[in-house]
Design an enzyme around this catalytic site. Structure first.
Site, short mmCIF file in Angstrom:
data_model
loop_
_atom_site.label_atom_id
_atom_site.label_comp_id
_atom_site.label_asym_id
_atom_site.label_seq_id
_atom_site.Cartn_x
_atom_site.Cartn_y
_atom_site.Cartn_z
CB SER A 1 4.83 -11.80 -13.16
OG SER A 1 5.06 -12.67 -12.08
CG ASP A 12 7.48 -14.49 -14.32
OD1 ASP A 12 6.98 -13.63 -15.07
OD2 ASP A 12 7.68 -14.30 -13.11
#
Length: 400
Positions: free
Chosen positions: A62, A211
């Site tokens: 991320s 993610d």
């Protein structure tokens, strides 16, 4: 700035790994730590050196994936796009536009409506920014090996992108921009990302990604896993790690983005429905819970591995364990909160070295190892010595 040749691990005695957790705007905390480390390396080896000159592998999830790209993607001189000291300013300049605030009653109502019908943010600014920075750079072009996790919602499996895999599977040699967008697509915050890659035959491969934090918010073990697989493949640039004692030959720096101290009593949680799990003050409990727990499990296991190999000081985890209020959020990008996060990062450097207790899972201060800045200074010396040893051996001078 002169191009520097990558030094293979087989020229040295250690494999060096940097790992950076996910955490949205809280990525400014590890950015502060990296600025300190790079400054220490420059004291030892000169102002031109960068983090990518020292780490064999950089792993990031991320926001950590974005930092990974920033410090490993090449510029026109084939040097890293960003020095570590520039990353904090990057967050300061761009986070308010990636996560724009919605103020007033209308903004609050819009946020509630958006949460029920789609991601909180469009992602347009982030997507355009990343494409502008690294749009034509592919995974294999980075300056050192990287590992970036994602999760494919179509096949319901983690999809790990690494330079190691890209060398063996051309379909994994994606554009770095696609990987940054994908690994940052946090559920409820940013939209999933779709892209395709091509095989030499012309056949395409689809990716439907969100993610990487849903699989590995702390990517430390993924980095170790990729290195181990490369060793098993008997790739010439990697030393063998088949024996347990060889864990002593790994030097790992793992950086967290802060641990939220918000806690909820079971009798309250028992009353939550979907909206309760999606919103509590500035938190999204369902997302925060699985990302924080997965990070902690990785840290516990990594600590166990290094302690069992009698090399616990070769693994350094730096994590803030008491984030509260706006600082615990992943998307509040007000000047006040960004200043607070920078302050937390600097304060973290002065905190005692801590290590997870294998019985309780809690961080405990370690006697005799000083502060995190003391540990990073030692870490910088180890990195510098390893690099100098590789340069010496690569030049053909193997005299002891």
């Amino acid at each position: 700035m002169a191009t520097m040749k990558k030094l293979p691990p087989t020229c040295g005695d250690m494999i060096t790994i940097l790992s950076i957790d996910g955490g949205g705007v809280r990525g400014i905390i590890p950015a502060t730590v990296l600025e300190f480390l790079e400054a220490e390396l420059q004291k030892l080896d000169g102002p031109e050196v960068r983090l990518a000159d020292y780490f064999d592998v950089v792993a990031g999830t991320s926001t950590g994936g974005l930092v990974t790209a920033m410090i490993t993607a090449p510029n026109k001189e084939n040097r890293p796009l960003f020095a570590a000291k520039e990353i904090t300013q990057f967050y300061w300049d761009h986070c308010p536009k990636i996560f724009p605030a919605k103020s007033g009653l209308f903004g609050s109502l819009k946020s509630i409506y958006t949460a029920a019908t789609g991601p909180k943010y469009s992602g347009n600014y982030l997507h355009n920014l990343v494409k502008k920075l690294v749009g034509d750079i592919r995974l294999q072009q980075v300056l050192t090996d990287v590992v970036i996790p994602t999760f494919d919602t179509k096949i319901e499996q983690p999809t790990i992108f690494s330079t190691f895999e890209a060398r063996h599977d051309i379909s994994k040699d994606a554009y770095l921009s696609d990987l940054c967008i994908s690994t940052s697509a946090a559920p409820t915050y940013l939209p999933a990302h779709y892209f395709e890659t091509k095989y030499p035959s012309g056949k395409t491969r689809e990716f439907h990604l969100i993610d990487g934090g849903v699989a590995a918010n702390n990517p430390t073990l993924l980095a170790i896993n990729e290195v181990t697989k490369e060793s098993l493949r008997k790739e010439k640039d990697w030393v063998s790690l088949r024996k347990a004692k060889d864990k002593r030959k790994m030097l790992v720096l793992s950086l967290g983005t802060g641990y939220q101290t918000a806690s909820y009593k079971a009798r309250d949680v028992a009353k939550w429905g979907l909206l309760g799990w999606l919103r509590q003050k500035n938190a999204v409990p369902i997302v925060d819970t699985f990302m924080q727990s997965s990070s902690d499990m990785v840290d516990i296991y990594a600590s166990l591995v290094f302690q069992s190999a009698e090399s616990k000081t070769n693994y350094l985890r730096i994590q803030e364990n008491e984030l509260t209020g706006d600082a615990a959020s992943v998307d509040i990008s007000t000047p006040e909160n960004l200043k607070e996060l920078i302050k937390i990062g600097k304060k973290l450097l002065d905190e005692p070295v801590s290590r997870v207790d294998l019985e309780t899972g809690l961080f405990e201060n370690v006697n005799g190892e000083g502060t995190n800045s003391d540990a990073l200074i030692r870490f910088a010396k180890d990195l510098s010595d390893e690099r100098k040893l590789r340069i010496k051996r690569l030049s053909g001078d193997t005299a002891q």
